[in-house]
Design an enzyme around this catalytic site. Structure first.
Site, PDB file in Angstrom:
ATOM      1  CD  GLU A 185      -2.942   1.180   0.506  1.00  0.00           C
ATOM      2  OE1 GLU A 185      -2.585   1.120  -0.763  1.00  0.00           O
ATOM      3  OE2 GLU A 185      -3.894   1.692   0.934  1.00  0.00           O
TER       4      GLU A 185
ATOM      5  CB  THR B  85      -4.489   7.402  -3.299  1.00  0.00           C
ATOM      6  OG1 THR B  85      -5.641   6.507  -3.214  1.00  0.00           O
ATOM      7  CG2 THR B  85      -4.090   7.800  -1.636  1.00  0.00           C
TER       8      THR B  85
HETATM    9  N1  HSE Z   1      -6.602   7.856   3.875  1.00  0.00           N
HETATM   10  C1  HSE Z   1      -6.039   7.766   2.497  1.00  0.00           C
HETATM   11  C2  HSE Z   1      -6.272   8.945   1.907  1.00  0.00           C
HETATM   12  C3  HSE Z   1      -7.115   6.864   1.731  1.00  0.00           C
HETATM   13  O1  HSE Z   1      -7.315   9.621   2.113  1.00  0.00           O
HETATM   14  O2  HSE Z   1      -5.656   9.645   1.176  1.00  0.00           O
HETATM   15  C4  HSE Z   1      -6.834   6.588   0.306  1.00  0.00           C
HETATM   16  O3  HSE Z   1      -7.789   5.956  -0.248  1.00  0.00           O
END
Ligand code: HSE
Length: 307
Positions: free
Chosen positions: A128, A181
Site C-alpha cells: 500500500e 491517492t
Molecule cells: N486515507 C487515505 C487518503 C485513503 O485519504 O488519502 C486513500 O484511499
C-alpha cells in the site's frame, strides 16, 4: 497446497473525520487473486483482469507485499500471481489495499500459515505504501481483517476493531473518474489550525462512540470532515448534489470514500439507500456521467479463501 484463490473486499477509508486512521470493509465488491507456487524463486504477475496493472513485480503492490512477507520468513519461494479486479483502481475504494492484503493472505496460506491474519498487516502495508507514497493502513486493515478498523498509531502499528451493528447499511456511489491517492494526498494542507484539529478529533471520538452505542443521530453529526473534504470535493462530479440527495434520503452519515471519487452514505433503514440510489441515478444520467452504485453492508470477514 500448490495454488489458492482468495477474495479481498473493497473498503471505505477515512469515514469522514478519520483521515488515514479509520476504515471499513464492504461486502458488495472486491477482487480475487490466484497465487500458485513456482519451482523457482521468481515473483511473476501472470495475468490481470479488469484493470491495467503493472506486470513488473517491482512495481505491482501485490508482489511488493508478498516480497515483504518472504523477507520476514527468509524464504525464496516464488509465486505466479493473477489479479481479477471487480472495481477500478483510483475509485476511492482501496484498490491497491485489496491487492496487497489479498496477496499476502494468499501467500501465507500457501506457505502453511506461518503468520496470523493480524500479523500480515505490516507486509500488506508495504504494498500500500508503494502505491500511495506513505504508510496508511485505513484501507489495508479492513480489507485484510474485515470490519471497522481504527489505526491508533503507525510506529509501532497499533490498531483495533470497532464493533458495528449488522443493521447498518452503506450506499456507495462511484462516479467514473479516476483520482490517484498519491496526488490527492499532495493537495491536502500540511498544517491545520488548533480549532480545526479540535473539531476533527472531537468528531472521531464521537464517531467511535456512535458506532459502539448504535446512536444514529450522533453518527450523522460525527461524520463531518474539516480537512480533506473541503479540498477533495471539487474533484468529484456533482458532489454537493449527491450530498444533498443523501441528506433528503435519510442518510445517517455521508462523505468521501478514501481519497474519492467514490462517496459513501450510511443508512439505518432499507428505503433510504433505494431512494438515494434512484435519485443519484437520474442525476448522473441526466448530466451524462458514467457511475456505479453499490448497496452494501460492512464486511466482517476480510480476506478469505474461495477455492
Ligand atoms: N486515507 C487515505 C487518503 C485513503 O485519504 O488519502 C486513500 O484511499
Amino acid at each position: 497446497m500448490e495454488s489458492v484463490k482468495v477474495y479481498a473486499p473493497a473498503s471505505v477509508a477515512n469515514v469522514g473525520c478519520g483521515y488515514d486512521t479509520m476504515g471499513f470493509a464492504i461486502d458488495s465488491v472486491g477482487e480475487e487473486l490466484i497465487l500458485s507456487k513456482r519451482t523457482d524463486s521468481l515473483l511473476m504477475i501472470k495475468e490481470t483482469v479488469g484493470a491495467a496493472l503493472s506486470s513488473d513485480p517491482e512495481q505491482n503492490v501485490a508482489t511488493i507485499a508478498i516480497k515483504a512477507l518472504l523477507n520476514a520468513l527468509n524464504s525464496d519461494q516464488g509465486f505466479d500471481v493473477s489479479i481479477i479486479k471487480h472495481f477500478k483502481p483510483g475509485s476511492g475504494l482501496g484498490s491497491s489495499a485489496s491487492s496487497a492484503a489479498g496477496a499476502v493472505f494468499a501467500a501465507n496460506e500457501l506457505l502453511g500459515t506461518p503468520f496470523s491474519k493480524t500479523e500480515l498487516l505490516p507486509f500488506a502495508l508495504e504494498g500500500e505504501a508503494f502505491a500511495s507514497g506513505c504508510y496508511h493502513a485505513d484501507n489495508v486493515a479492513p480489507s485484510l481483517l474485515g470490519g471497522f478498523q481504527v489505526i491508533r498509531g503507525y510506529d509501532p502499528l497499533d490498531f483495533f476493531e470497532v464493533k458495528v451493528s449488522s443493521d447498518l447499511k452503506v450506499l456507495i456511489v462511484f462516479p467514473d473518474v479516476q483520482v490517484k491517492t498519491i496526488e490527492s494526498k499532495g493537495l491536502l494542507p500540511k498544517e491545520v489550525s488548533i480549532l480545526t484539529a479540535r473539531n476533527q478529533w472531537a468528531n472521531t471520538a464521537a464517531l467511535v462512540q456512535a458506532l459502539n452505542t448504535n446512536d444514529m443521530a450522533l453518527l450523522k453529526r460525527a461524520i463531518e470532515d474539516h480537512i480533506a473534504e473541503p479540498v477533495r470535493k471539487s474533484f468529484i462530479p456533482l458532489y454537493s448534489d449527491v450530498k444533498s440527495i443523501a441528506e433528503k434520503s435519510g442518510s445517517v452519515g455521508f462523505n468521501i470514500s478514501g481519497s474519492g471519487p467514490s462517496m459513501f452514505s450510511f443508512f439505518s433503514d432499507d428505503s433510504g439507500p433505494k431512494k438515494m440510489a434512484c435519485e443519484v441515478k437520474s442525476l448522473y444520467e441526466n448530466a451524462g456521467f458514467h457511475f456505479k452504485i453499490y448497496t452494501s453492508k460492512i464486511d466482517t470477514k476480510g480476506c478469505k479463501v474461495i477455492v
